[in-house]
Enzyme design. Structure first.
Site, PDB file in Angstrom:
ATOM      1  N   HIS A  81       0.850  -1.192   0.000  1.00 45.71           N
ATOM      2  CA  HIS A  81       0.000   0.000   0.000  1.00 45.71           C
ATOM      3  C   HIS A  81       0.886   1.243   0.000  1.00 45.71           C
ATOM      4  O   HIS A  81       1.975   1.229   0.575  1.00 45.71           O
ATOM      5  CB  HIS A  81      -0.906   0.025   1.236  1.00 45.71           C
ATOM      6  CG  HIS A  81      -1.801  -1.164   1.337  1.00 45.71           C
ATOM      7  ND1 HIS A  81      -2.919  -1.331   0.547  1.00 45.71           N
ATOM      8  CD2 HIS A  81      -1.721  -2.270   2.117  1.00 45.71           C
ATOM      9  CE1 HIS A  81      -3.493  -2.469   0.846  1.00 45.71           C
ATOM     10  NE2 HIS A  81      -2.788  -3.073   1.788  1.00 45.71           N
ATOM     11  N   THR A 118      15.399  -5.494   7.197  1.00 49.57           N
ATOM     12  CA  THR A 118      15.107  -4.245   6.492  1.00 49.57           C
ATOM     13  C   THR A 118      16.287  -3.743   5.682  1.00 49.57           C
ATOM     14  O   THR A 118      16.123  -2.878   4.828  1.00 49.57           O
ATOM     15  CB  THR A 118      14.701  -3.141   7.492  1.00 49.57           C
ATOM     16  OG1 THR A 118      15.778  -2.928   8.400  1.00 49.57           O
ATOM     17  CG2 THR A 118      13.449  -3.538   8.258  1.00 49.57           C
TER      18      THR A 118
END
Length: 194
Positions: free
Chosen positions: A121, A173
């Site tokens: 998103h 990450t």
């Protein structure tokens, strides 16, 4: 040589199961071993290449360590590509690409591991209200002999070097060098392997 499949029946330990692969470019090598129904899907023109001797385990009762669900491999978008090397084994893993996810040979994905090359998103509030426009994505590369532990999440733009191990429950990450153990949220190097 890889073969392109649309509908195919496979016989493996546990019985005769039917697997329906979505339309798209899905190529599967020799000796695919399935311990339950996986989801392997190309959406909007993506491509998936699974090399020889891939083992996919998933679903209740298929792994004594408690696999949370079936394996899911999805390439979503015209430029989306997933490539998985030889002799890999995944347990209830989920791989979702909108750009590129490349996994080397002899890679192990532990129970419920997740690999995503996108954010799903948009970060911008107004873009989220409108739909999936402006979703950030960046390729993921996992080298040979990597072991990714249970419930690990690997996020977009990450490369994991050859022979590295990612500890259970970690969130990766940033890129990981070869030959190390990484763990934590966010994952960091905790040990160099000899």
């Amino acid at each position: 040589m890889l073969m392109t499949l649309y509908k195919k029946r496979y016989h493996f330990a546990g019985g005769l199961y039917r697997f329906i692969f979505s339309r798209g470019n899905i190529r599967i090598g020799k000796r695919l071993r399935l311990d339950h129904y996986p989801t392997i899907k190309c959406k909007d023109g993506g491509s998936i290449f699974l090399d020889d001797s891939l083992a996919l385990a998933g679903g209740n009762g298929m792994n004594l360590a408690g696999v949370p669900g079936r394996c899911t491999i999805v390439a979503c978008g015209a430029d989306a590509r997933i490539q998985i090397g030889k002799n890999c084994g995944f347990s209830g893993a989920s791989i979702f690409a909108t750009e590129n996810i490349s996994i080397g040979n002899y890679v192990r994905l532990g129970l419920g591991a997740r690999i995503y090359d996108n954010d799903f998103h948009p970060v911008d509030i107004l873009e989220r209200r409108r739909g999936r426009h402006g979703v950030s994505h960046k390729a993921v590369f996992i080298d040979d002999d990597v072991w990714i532990g249970a419930m690990v999440i690997v996020l977009k733009g990450v490369s994991i070097g050859k022979g590295s191990i990612i500890g259970a429950g970690s969130v990766v990450t940033k890129s990981v060098p070869p030959g190390v153990v990484c763990a934590g949220n966010p994952a960091r190097v905790i040990r160099v392997l000899q």
